[in-house]
Design a protein around this motif. Structure first.
Motif, mmCIF file in Angstrom:
data_model
loop_
_atom_site.group_PDB
_atom_site.id
_atom_site.type_symbol
_atom_site.label_atom_id
_atom_site.label_comp_id
_atom_site.label_asym_id
_atom_site.label_seq_id
_atom_site.Cartn_x
_atom_site.Cartn_y
_atom_site.Cartn_z
ATOM 1 N N ASP A 1 0.841 -1.195 0.000
ATOM 2 C CA ASP A 1 0.000 0.000 0.000
ATOM 3 C C ASP A 1 0.877 1.247 0.000
ATOM 4 N N LEU A 2 0.257 2.355 -0.390
ATOM 5 C CA LEU A 2 1.004 3.606 -0.464
ATOM 6 C C LEU A 2 1.416 4.094 0.918
ATOM 7 N N ASP A 3 0.604 3.782 1.956
ATOM 8 C CA ASP A 3 0.930 4.232 3.301
ATOM 9 C C ASP A 3 1.741 3.193 4.084
ATOM 10 N N ARG B 1 6.918 7.635 -3.792
ATOM 11 C CA ARG B 1 6.363 6.341 -4.186
ATOM 12 C C ARG B 1 7.480 5.374 -4.587
ATOM 13 N N ARG C 1 0.370 6.081 -8.895
ATOM 14 C CA ARG C 1 -0.331 7.189 -8.249
ATOM 15 C C ARG C 1 -1.823 6.923 -8.092
ATOM 16 N N GLU C 2 -2.427 6.234 -9.064
ATOM 17 C CA GLU C 2 -3.877 6.056 -9.063
ATOM 18 C C GLU C 2 -4.326 4.870 -8.222
ATOM 19 N N ARG D 1 -4.151 2.257 -5.054
ATOM 20 C CA ARG D 1 -3.686 2.279 -3.663
ATOM 21 C C ARG D 1 -2.610 1.227 -3.435
ATOM 22 N N ARG D 2 -2.728 0.080 -4.081
ATOM 23 C CA ARG D 2 -1.735 -0.989 -3.974
ATOM 24 C C ARG D 2 -0.990 -1.094 -5.291
ATOM 25 N N TYR D 3 0.308 -1.256 -5.167
ATOM 26 C CA TYR D 3 1.150 -1.287 -6.369
ATOM 27 C C TYR D 3 2.265 -2.303 -6.145
#
Length: 591
Positions: A337-339, A348, A495-496, A498-500
């Protein structure tokens, strides 16, 4: 890890802040920098994996500089695009002025490319329908002869026949001196007009290929020469330069964020075992002993200290394990996740470095989704060790130290959970760099030999490289022109969503490696160092448990099964052989 790669980390995770200074290129760096000049597809794969997704982590680099490799990939791709553009332009001119010979060249070149494909690859059942394997047996150097015959012989014969046709109805008496001179003049003019175009096309395409090889050879023998401080090639733009600068520091981190392989870049797993041991004190009456609280940090420190003794400077050069490096290895899944604490939300990017306090916390709490290994790397000969020759007692040189080029890595995981000690051992072997990427070591520095080799290489690949130039040019232009769009697409996705998936998928060192160790000595060396590391690991754990008065009977039995997994049977009575363990082997000797 060497001291120059150690950097300050502000929080639990961070980026390295040390400046990268120019240092001589290592042997592996030179060989990997040579790879894109030998194999154009290597450059595309490296750029696509390392650069075109700016938010993807990179695999750890041991013994080579990934940033230098990326720079040479861009330079090699530029030179190859220029070569293919020139060849395509010459083919276009040939189709306009000498159409039939140009079509013949393209046809024979495509045929030879098919033959080489059949020879170098194992075709599938569907491919064998269109690429008959009979070509492999019937066509070797024959396409060169066919090309020479069709390209020059048949058209010349046809034109000469057309020139001779006005004289075919004349008798011997009519063929006087003037007639013979006229015949010779017409034949010469016809041959000249026919041969001038094909010869010019052949010479110009060969000249382009020779020039390409001369340029690459001079790069390999100058900027990639031994004991040279690198003059690194420029990068296309500032955005790519920022990514390469990030890669230059991230490659030396102790956190591996992966997509599928936690041991990415270390080769194939050749040995793995694990077991759990109940932590109880010795019991003399046979009853279960009292539970013992064991500090995981102390047992990890004990194993680390014992493993470091393999390359201890107090040992002589003859007894020291060459190129030993011991580093913490934190493994994390790439989908985050981003956070997430491991992701820098502003940029990122995943943090490549874990602070020492963070490493200790991961060891104490192995349930947090981060796995700690102690990684031992053997096989990276550092500066100074390469000059250590094999000498007699009186100092005479017997043999120079020759590195076998095989990288051995061992990963040791120790965790204390539920009153048990969990021990995990994984050994991997990374084969040497492919032989064709050692070209820079085979090249002689003299310009004469480089020109001779370039001419020979250009002649051998003349038909195939010329015929494939339009396709390669189109594919290369497409990859270059769409590179920015792929970077933008990865930027939008990170960016778009939430999970990457930030995990590394490819190791440049593995991409350039042979399928397996080449020589038998390389296989023996790999097996030797794996057994040395395994023995030291088991003994250090056993000694630590005994010092804390923990029952080690079960541990000793399991270690015996793991280490003594080969049985040698001698005599004529035994007709069967037995092997113990997953990797067990057996040898039966007859008297």
């Amino acid at each position: 890890m060497s001291a120059e790669h150690a950097g300050a980390v502000a929080g639990p995770f961070g980026f390295r802040v040390t400046e990268q200074t120019a240092v001589p290129l290592t042997e592996q760096t030179r060989q990997l920098c040579c790879a894109p000049y030998v194999n154009g597809e290597f450059a595309n794969q490296v750029i696509g994996e390392v650069i075109e997704d700016e938010h993807r982590a990179v695999a750890p680099s041991f013994g080579f500089d990934l940033a230098a490799v990326v720079r040479h990939c861009y330079q090699a791709r530029r030179i190859l695009l220029l070569r293919n553009a020139l060849l395509t332009g010459l083919l276009g001119a040939g189709l306009g002025y000498v159409q039939k010979p140009t079509i013949t060249l393209l046809t024979v070149g495509a045929l030879m490319h098919t033959v080489r494909f059949v020879r170098t690859r194992r075709p599938s059942r569907r491919q064998r329908v269109f690429l008959p394997v009979i070509l492999h047996h019937l066509l070797g150097w024959a396409p060169f002869l066919v090309a020479a015959l069709v390209y020059f012989g048949l058209p010349l014969a046809g034109q000469a026949g057309a020139a001779l046709r006005p004289f075919t109805g004349l008798s011997r008496d009519d063929l006087g001196g003037d007639a013979l001179l006229d015949l010779a003049s017409r034949t010469g003019e016809a041959v000249w007009h026919l041969a001038a175009g094909p010869v010019a096309l052949a010479v110009l395409t060969l000249a382009v290929l020779v020039g390409y090889h001369v340029i690459t050879y001079r790069i390999l023998t100058s900027s990639l020469a031994h004991s040279e401080y690198p003059v690194l090639p420029p990068l296309p733009n500032a955005r790519i330069a920022r990514r390469v600068a990030r890669v230059a520091t991230a490659q030396y981190g102790n956190v591996t964020v992966h997509s599928a392989d936690p041991f990415l870049g270390t080769g194939d797993v050749v040995r793995a075992w694990s077991f759990a041991l109940r932590l109880r004190r010795h019991s003399r009456d046979g009853a279960p002993g009292e539970p013992v609280m064991l500090d995981p940090l102390k047992i990890n420190d004990e194993v680390r200290r014992r493993l470091m003794e393999l390359g201890d400077e107090d040992l002589s050069h003859q007894q020291r394990v060459p190129g030993t490096c011991l580093v913490p290895h934190i493994v994390a899944d790439g989908l985050r996740d981003l956070d997430d604490e491991l992701v820098c939300g502003r940029e990122r990017l995943t943090f490549p470095v874990a602070a020492p306090a963070t490493v200790d916390a991961i060891i104490r709490h192995p349930q947090g989704g981060l796995r700690h290994f102690q990684r031992v790397v053997v096989g990276n000969v550092v500066a100074g060790e390469a000059d250590n020759a094999v000498r007699t007692d009186d100092g005479r040189v017997v043999a120079r130290l020759r590195h076998q080029e095989v990288g051995v890595s061992a990963f040791v995981h120790l965790a204390v959970e539920g009153g048990l000690l969990y021990v995990e051992f994984v050994a991997t072997v990374l084969p040497p760099v492919q032989h064709r990427y050692h070209l820079l070591d085979a090249l002689h520095g003299s310009a004469g030999r480089q020109w001779g080799r370039a001419i020979g290489q250009a002649w051998r690949g003349w038909l195939t490289d010329t015929a494939a130039a339009p396709w390669r040019l189109g594919r290369g232009v497409w990859r270059v022109s769409t590179g920015r769009s792929r970077m933008n697409r990865a930027e939008r996705a990170s960016r778009e969503f939430r999970r990457y998936d930030y995990g590394a998928r490819l190791s440049v060192r593995t991409l350039a490696a042979e399928p397996e160790p080449v020589t038998y000595l390389q296989k023996l060396d790999a097996e030797k160092y794996v057994k040395l590391i395994e023995r030291v690991t088991a003994e250090s754990v056993l000694d630590h448990l005994e010092r804390h008065h923990i029952d080690t009977a079960e541990f000793s039995r399991r270690v015996s099964v793991i280490q003594d997994n080969s049985i040698h049977i001698s005599g004529s009575t035994f007709q069967a052989a037995t092997a113990i363990g997953v990797t067990g082997s057996v040898t039966q000797l007859q008297n």
